[in-house]
Design a protein around this motif. Structure first.
Motif, PDB file in Angstrom:
ATOM      1  N   ASN A 147      -0.584   6.956   5.378  1.00 46.92           N
ATOM      2  CA  ASN A 147       0.186   6.489   6.531  1.00 46.92           C
ATOM      3  C   ASN A 147       1.675   6.294   6.221  1.00 46.92           C
ATOM      4  O   ASN A 147       2.486   6.292   7.125  1.00 46.92           O
ATOM      5  CB  ASN A 147      -0.405   5.172   7.051  1.00 46.92           C
ATOM      6  N   SER A 174      -4.889   9.135  -2.744  1.00 49.09           N
ATOM      7  CA  SER A 174      -4.520  10.411  -3.360  1.00 49.09           C
ATOM      8  C   SER A 174      -3.212  10.950  -2.784  1.00 49.09           C
ATOM      9  O   SER A 174      -2.480  11.647  -3.486  1.00 49.09           O
ATOM     10  CB  SER A 174      -5.638  11.437  -3.201  1.00 49.09           C
ATOM     11  N   HIS A 226      -5.771   8.445  13.681  1.00 44.35           N
ATOM     12  CA  HIS A 226      -4.403   8.212  13.208  1.00 44.35           C
ATOM     13  C   HIS A 226      -4.424   7.355  11.948  1.00 44.35           C
ATOM     14  O   HIS A 226      -5.206   6.401  11.852  1.00 44.35           O
ATOM     15  CB  HIS A 226      -3.583   7.509  14.305  1.00 44.35           C
ATOM     16  N   THR A 227      -3.532   7.690  11.016  1.00 40.69           N
ATOM     17  CA  THR A 227      -3.508   6.967   9.743  1.00 40.69           C
ATOM     18  C   THR A 227      -3.095   5.501   9.872  1.00 40.69           C
ATOM     19  O   THR A 227      -3.276   4.729   8.935  1.00 40.69           O
ATOM     20  CB  THR A 227      -2.551   7.656   8.737  1.00 40.69           C
ATOM     21  N   ARG A 228      -2.552   5.085  11.028  1.00 42.77           N
ATOM     22  CA  ARG A 228      -2.154   3.676  11.136  1.00 42.77           C
ATOM     23  C   ARG A 228      -3.338   2.715  11.054  1.00 42.77           C
ATOM     24  O   ARG A 228      -3.169   1.529  10.808  1.00 42.77           O
ATOM     25  CB  ARG A 228      -1.318   3.407  12.376  1.00 42.77           C
ATOM     26  N   TYR A 229      -4.557   3.227  11.256  1.00 44.51           N
ATOM     27  CA  TYR A 229      -5.732   2.354  11.189  1.00 44.51           C
ATOM     28  C   TYR A 229      -6.327   2.246   9.784  1.00 44.51           C
ATOM     29  O   TYR A 229      -7.316   1.556   9.584  1.00 44.51           O
ATOM     30  CB  TYR A 229      -6.800   2.831  12.181  1.00 44.51           C
ATOM     31  N   LEU A 230      -5.738   2.945   8.809  1.00 47.30           N
ATOM     32  CA  LEU A 230      -6.308   2.931   7.454  1.00 47.30           C
ATOM     33  C   LEU A 230      -6.385   1.513   6.887  1.00 47.30           C
ATOM     34  O   LEU A 230      -7.381   1.137   6.262  1.00 47.30           O
ATOM     35  CB  LEU A 230      -5.472   3.799   6.513  1.00 47.30           C
ATOM     36  N   THR A 280     -10.592   5.393   2.686  1.00 53.26           N
ATOM     37  CA  THR A 280      -9.280   6.006   2.916  1.00 53.26           C
ATOM     38  C   THR A 280      -9.323   7.517   2.723  1.00 53.26           C
ATOM     39  O   THR A 280      -8.917   8.279   3.605  1.00 53.26           O
ATOM     40  CB  THR A 280      -8.224   5.394   1.962  1.00 53.26           C
ATOM     41  N   GLU A 281      -9.852   7.977   1.576  1.00 54.16           N
ATOM     42  CA  GLU A 281      -9.871   9.418   1.298  1.00 54.16           C
ATOM     43  C   GLU A 281     -10.689  10.169   2.349  1.00 54.16           C
ATOM     44  O   GLU A 281     -10.268  11.222   2.845  1.00 54.16           O
ATOM     45  CB  GLU A 281     -10.434   9.697  -0.100  1.00 54.16           C
ATOM     46  N   GLY A 315      -8.559  14.319  -3.282  1.00 52.98           N
ATOM     47  CA  GLY A 315      -9.403  13.451  -2.456  1.00 52.98           C
ATOM     48  C   GLY A 315     -10.896  13.612  -2.716  1.00 52.98           C
ATOM     49  O   GLY A 315     -11.598  12.644  -3.019  1.00 52.98           O
ATOM     50  N   VAL A 337      -8.807  10.044   5.840  1.00 45.98           N
ATOM     51  CA  VAL A 337      -7.588  10.861   5.871  1.00 45.98           C
ATOM     52  C   VAL A 337      -7.963  12.335   6.017  1.00 45.98           C
ATOM     53  O   VAL A 337      -7.348  13.065   6.799  1.00 45.98           O
ATOM     54  CB  VAL A 337      -6.719  10.616   4.617  1.00 45.98           C
ATOM     55  N   ARG A 370       0.830  -1.210   0.000  1.00 46.46           N
ATOM     56  CA  ARG A 370       0.000   0.000   0.000  1.00 46.46           C
ATOM     57  C   ARG A 370       0.861   1.256   0.000  1.00 46.46           C
ATOM     58  O   ARG A 370       1.876   1.305   0.696  1.00 46.46           O
ATOM     59  CB  ARG A 370      -0.851   0.088   1.285  1.00 46.46           C
ATOM     60  N   LYS A 411      -6.629  14.471   8.992  1.00 49.55           N
ATOM     61  CA  LYS A 411      -5.659  15.540   8.733  1.00 49.55           C
ATOM     62  C   LYS A 411      -6.221  16.951   8.881  1.00 49.55           C
ATOM     63  O   LYS A 411      -5.508  17.850   9.300  1.00 49.55           O
ATOM     64  CB  LYS A 411      -5.091  15.406   7.312  1.00 49.55           C
ATOM     65  N   GLU A 426      -4.424  -5.030  15.387  1.00 44.58           N
ATOM     66  CA  GLU A 426      -4.059  -3.656  15.744  1.00 44.58           C
ATOM     67  C   GLU A 426      -3.732  -3.518  17.227  1.00 44.58           C
ATOM     68  O   GLU A 426      -3.345  -2.448  17.685  1.00 44.58           O
ATOM     69  CB  GLU A 426      -5.190  -2.687  15.389  1.00 44.58           C
TER      70      GLU A 426
END
Ligand SMILES: Nc1ncnc2c1ncn2[C@@H]1O[C@H](COP(=O)(O)OP(=O)(O)O)[C@@H](O)[C@H]1O
Ligand SMILES: Nc1ncnc2c1ncn2[C@@H]1O[C@H](COP(=O)(O)OP(=O)(O)O)[C@@H](O)[C@H]1O
Lengths: 112, 142, 142, 112
Positions: free
Chosen positions: A24, A56, B14-18, B51-52, B113, B55, A20, B59, C31
Motif C-alpha cells: 500500500n 515482499s 484495494h491495498t488500503r485494507y491490508l 498480506t502476500e 510472494g 496483494v 509498515r 494486483k 476504515e
C-alpha cells in the motif's frame, strides 16, 4: 510515508517514519529513493527502526534501491531491523545481500 | 470445549485494507491455544501470509473492475490454521512459479510472494474453477 | 470506489472472545470514511454494541451445549453500519423488555444491555425463526 | 483481574489494574468487593484509571458494590474515569447515582 533525511560526510541517512512498508505504500519509498539518487546520493543508509512490518513488495523496493546505488558505484546499507523485518530478510536470504547494522552509527562507520 | 474460529472478510480490492486485515489476523492468532512465543511467531507469520496472498489477489486478478472485491477466510479448526483467498481473475499455474534468485547478481525486485507463502505454511494450493479461484493454505498449529 | 466491508465471525460461545471481537469491530470502524472524531466515537460504540449483543447470545441463548457457537456479522454498506448476532436459543420478545430504572432507589445490577443497544443504534430488531434467531441492528454513518 | 488495595484513614482505595471490565471478568470484581466488604470495609473508592472499556455487566457489578456499601452505611465512590467509561455512565444515567471524582485524592477528600 514519512522520511527524515540527513547528510553525514558524503553518506545519506534515511529514517523511515512508518510502522509498515507494504504494497500500500512501498511505491512512496521507491519514489523517495529515485529522488535521492537523482540528487547526488550514492551511499545510502536506510534506517528501519520504526518499521515493525515489511512485505515482499517492501523488500522489492529495498532491492531496487540497492541496485540503483550499485549502478552509481555506491552502496545501500540497512540499520535497526526489528524482529519481523529481520525474519523477512532471513526468509528471503536477502540478509546475505545487504550489509545490515545494529545502529546508524555502525552503518556510517563502515563507509570509512 | 473446542477452540474453532472462523472469519470471512469481504473488502474492496484495494491495498488500503491490508493493515485492517493483518491486524484481524494477529488478533485471531492471539486466541490460539499454544505457548506464548509460538503464538507471537504465528501472529506475525499470519500477518505476512494474509498480506502476500491478498496483494496477489488485488494486483494480479481482474484488476480492471473498480468495484471488485476480495474475499478472505481465516479459520482455526482442530489444530489447523487455514487461510483461503478467493479471486475471480484469470488464475495462474502455482506449480510453474519458480523460486526467486538468491544471489545479488540476478536479484529481482519482485517474485518473492509465493516463495514466502510456501515457506511459512505447510501446504499451499491454488484451485481454479469457473465460479472463481482460491489460494488455499494450511498450517498445523499443534 | 465503494467502501463496503463485510465480516462474518463464528466463535465458540464463550466470553473469552469478547476482546478479540471488539478489537475487530474497532479496526473495521477505523476504515469507515468519516471525520476523525466521528470515527473514534463510532469505534467505541461498535465495541460496546458487539459486546452487549454477544454477551446476550452467550448467556441467554441455549447455554447448555458446551460446543455451541455464536455467529456475528459486521457490515458496512452504502452509508449504513449493520451488526447482526445470530443465536439458536429459545429467543425472547425484544419489545417486552422494559427500560432500566434510573434512580438509585430501584437500581438493578442488570438489565441495561438492550437499553444500551437501543441508545447507540438507529434500529434494533430481534427476528425469531425455526432455523435460528437474529438480533439485527443498523446505524446510519453518513 | 488484578487489583491494588490501600487503606487511608478508614477509607479503602481499590485500583483496578485491567484495561477492560466486561462479562468475561466482571465476576472477579464482584468477588473482590465481597471480600473487602466482609473485611470491615464500609467506604470504598474504586479507581478506574486503567480501565478503557466497560460493558453493562461491569456497570452492574459497580452498582452491586454501591448497594453493598449502602447496606453497611458506607459509600462506594469512583475516580479517574476514562472517556469510554464516562460515556457508559452517562448513557445509563449512573453518573447521577455515583459520586465521581477526577482523582483518588479528590474522592478521599470528600469523605472528610
Ligand atoms: N491470484 C493470482 N492471480 C493471477 N496470477 C497470480 C496470482 N497470484 C500470483 N500470480 C502470479 O504469480 C506470480 C508470482 O507471484 P509472487 O511470488 O507473489 O510475486 P510477485 O507478485 O511479486 O510477482 C505473479 O507475478 C503473478 O503472475
Ligand atoms: N439472545 C437472547 N436470547 C434470549 N433472551 C435474551 C436474549 N437477549 C436478551 N434476552 C433477554 O432480555 C433480557 C434483558 O437483556 P439485557 O437488557 O441485555 O439485560 P441483562 O442481560 O443484563 O439481563 C435478558 O435478561 C434476557 O432475558
Amino acid at each position: 510515508m514519512e522520511f527524515k533525511t540527513e547528510q553525514t560526510e558524503g553518506v545519506t541517512v534515511m529514517y523511515v517514519r512508518e510502522d509498515r512498508i507494504d504494497a500500500n505504500n512501498s511505491e512512496e519509498l521507491k519514489t523517495e529513493f529515485h529522488r535521492l539518487f537523482a540528487n547526488s546520493t550514492k551511499d545510502l543508509v536506510v534506517d528501519l527502526k520504526e518499521v515493525l512490518f515489511i512485505d515482499s513488495s517492501g523488500l522489492g523496493v529495498l532491492v531496487s534501491g540497492y541496485k540503483n546505488a550499485s549502478t552509481l558505484h555506491g552502496t545501500l546499507k540497512l540499520s535497526s531491523l526489528q524482529s519481523q523485518v529481520k525474519s523477512m530478510f532471513e526468509l528471503t536470504r536477502l540478509h546475505r545481500v545487504f550489509d545490515i547494522f545494529t545502529t546508524v552509527d555502525d552503518a556510517l562507520h563502515s563507509y570509512k | 470445549m473446542k477452540n474453532n474460529i472462523n472469519i470471512d472478510i469481504t473488502i474492496p480490492s484495494h491495498t488500503r485494507y491490508l493493515r485492517m486485515i493483518t491486524t484481524i489476523g494477529e488478533k485471531v492468532a492471539q486466541e490460539i491455544n499454544c505457548p506464548e512465543e509460538v503464538r507471537e511467531t504465528l501472529s506475525s507469520q499470519l500477518a505476512v501470509v494474509l498480506t502476500e496472498g491478498l496483494v496477489n489477489a488485488i494486483k494480479h486478478a481482474d484488476c480492471t473492475d473498480p468495484n471488485k472485491e476480495v474475499h478472505v477466510q481465516i479459520k482455526v479448526s482442530n489444530g489447523d490454521l487455514f487461510v483461503r483467498i478467493y479471486d475471480s481473475g484469470a488464475g495462474f499455474d502455482l506449480e510453474a512459479i519458480p523460486e526467486p534468485c538468491f544471489t545479488s547478481c540476478g536479484m529481482e525486485d519482485k517474485g518473492r510472494g509465493i516463495f514466502i507463502l510456501r515457506s511459512l505454511m505447510d501446504t499451499v494450493k491454488y484451485v481454479r474453477s469457473d465460479s472463481g479461484n482460491v489460494l488455499e493454505m494450511r498450517k498445523n498449529i499443534r
